[in-house]
Design an enzyme around this catalytic site. Structure first.
Site: not given
Ligand code: TGC
Ligand code: FAD
Length: 392
Positions: A142-143, A168, A246, A345, A372, A375
């Protein structure tokens, strides 16, 4: 009973917006007031996504609103943000649906796709005739999406995809999925693919029993030897940076959305506190402890508005950095969740009932805090920027 929304502006925030921005905000607000607010509580109760709004949202220009051409509205980033604010004042799940379609599906096609792919998909997506989902997260990753196990293998003129995606948004209602996979023949480089969801071997199943985002579809995706033409690769994608780009688009919209959800909670608490009487027949708004909560909420909402407006202005000027967006997403969703808890509340027992929108927002925001980038992940992104040291 729910109150009619009166708007939230403590410091003449509107004077910081131009006429076009105010018009977009006001039109969206009215549309949501007329079409979403009357049905959303029942949708939430039933766990139903209001599909009847898909096409009208297209007519309103909500999908891919900040993209230029291909039938998109070509809004500025600030205008787009104000749309997200108003959608989320209605419901986070509805904003989520539009965010995913726009920032996570149309944007990657626009940014990483060929001209042919753009012509094929974007006009239909702008109208809501083609729906998308975004598959990055996996059951074990996830993260840390860089650990993903989903693989793509080039075989002749096709790619064969295998893997699972989890949580998703819109997964089971989407016509296409933007799937992020490691390409075996390219040293496991992460790349994006357009996968039609009716391809053999592709399946989607819905997550049930959610206490949050009940008006949004959340699914798991499974891909077993799914064959797609090689032309479905997004050719300009390459590396984890591409899906993270993205996420920047979506996180930006979410930061505005948090302001919307907080406005709804604050406005409800304010109006309720003036009507509800306790002790000597006085409105509860006359008690200092209630005023302290209202003062906290309006102060934090105002700070959140200023933060996201500045990030929007930077984005429009082409100067925004991903850590600016992290600060806005982290702060504004924390702020909105705190407002929801405080507003609940203020309403006492009534706060837990769905006669009012507060508890729904609170439950929704628990997901928004996590998706996304959680926190805490955004805390670490800011920490990395200010110290120069990654602590992931
Ligand atoms: P790391 O080595 O730091 O980065 C890899 C490459 O990416 C670059 N980079 C970015 N570029 C653009 N935008 C950003 N925000 C970027 N963050 C990093 C970085 O410079 C590097 O570039 P290069 O050229 O050197 O290769 O990667 P890492 O594997 O250590 O991970 C970094 C971390 C933890 C910040 C990243 O993995 C992360 O953001 N994790 C959170 C995952 C997440 O947000 N998932 C969301 C899934 S989608 C979703 O939740 C949809 S919800 C529905 C809705 O939107 O309403
Ligand atoms: P984890 O990564 O297992 O994290 C669990 C806890 O550990 C969190 O508190 C986190 O902050 C903490 N943690 C993890 N790593 C660290 C670290 N290095 N240091 C400190 N703390 C850490 N994803 C998609 O791809 N597409 C979507 O459309 C999409 N839609 C979503 C819709 C909903 C309703 C929800 C709930 C999630 C959706 N997601 C989607 C997935 C979402 O992006 C992930 O849930 C999110 O990125 C966190 O991953 P996880 O749930 O596996 O938590």
């Amino acid at each position: 009973m729910a109150f009619k929304f009166k708007g939230v502006d403590f410091i003449e925030f509107d004077s910081l917006l131009n006429d076009d921005e105010r018009l977009v905000r006001d039109n969206t607000r009215q549309y949501i007031e007329d079409n979403l607010i009357p049905i959303i509580e029942q949708c939430n109760r039933d766990g139903r996504f209001p599909k009847e709004l898909i096409k009208p949202f297209g007519e309103m220009g909500f999908y891919g609103a900040s993209l230029k051409g291909y039938g998109c509205a070509g809004m500025s980033n600030v205008e787009y943000g104000l749309v997200m604010q108003e959608l989320e004042r209605g419901d986070s799940g509805i904003r989520s649906f539009v965010s995913v379609q726009s920032a996570l599906c149309m944007y990657p096609i626009y940014e990483f796709g060929t001209e042919e792919q753009k012509q094929k998909y974007l006009p239909g997506m702008a109208k809501g005739e083609i729906l998308g989902c975004f598959g990055l997260t996996e059951p074990q990753f996830g993260s840390n999406p860089g650990g993903m196990l989903t693989k793509a293998k080039k075989v002749g003129n096709e790619y064969v995809l295998n893997g699972e995606k989890m949580w998703i948004t819109s997964g089971s209602i989407a016509n296409i999925a933007i799937i992020w996979a490691k390409v075996e023949d390219e040293d496991n480089k992460v790349r994006g693919f357009i996968v039609e969801t009716d391809r053999p071997g592709f399946s989607a199943f819905d997550v049930h029993g959610k206490w949050s985002l009940r008006a949004s579809v959340t699914s798991g995706l499974a891909m077993q030897d799914v064959k797609i033409p090689a032309s479905n690769l997004l050719p300009k994608s390459g590396g984890l940076k591409s899906p993270l780009m993205c996420l920047n688009q979506a996180r930006y919209g979410i930061a505005w959305g948090g302001v919307g959800a907080a406005m709804s909670c604050y406005d409800t608490a304010l109006q309720y506190s003036k009507e509800r009487k306790q002790f000597r027949n006085q409105p509860i708004a006359s008690h200092q402890l209630v005023q302290e909560k209202l003062a906290w909420m309006i102060s934090e909402i105002t700070k959140g508005q200023l933060l996201v407006l500045q990030v929007g202005r930077l984005k429009d000027a082409g100067k925004v950095q991903h850590y600016h967006i992290s600060m806005a997403k982290r702060n504004n969703i924390w702020m909105a969740l705190e407002c929801a808890r405080m507003a609940r509340d203020v309403l006492g027992a009534n706060g837990i009932a769905d006669d009012y929108p507060i508890m729904r927002h609170m439950m929704n925001l628990e997901s928004v805090k996590t998706y996304e980038g959680t926190h805490d992940i955004h805390t670490l992104i800011i920490g990395s920027q200010v110290t120069g040291i990654d602590a992931f």
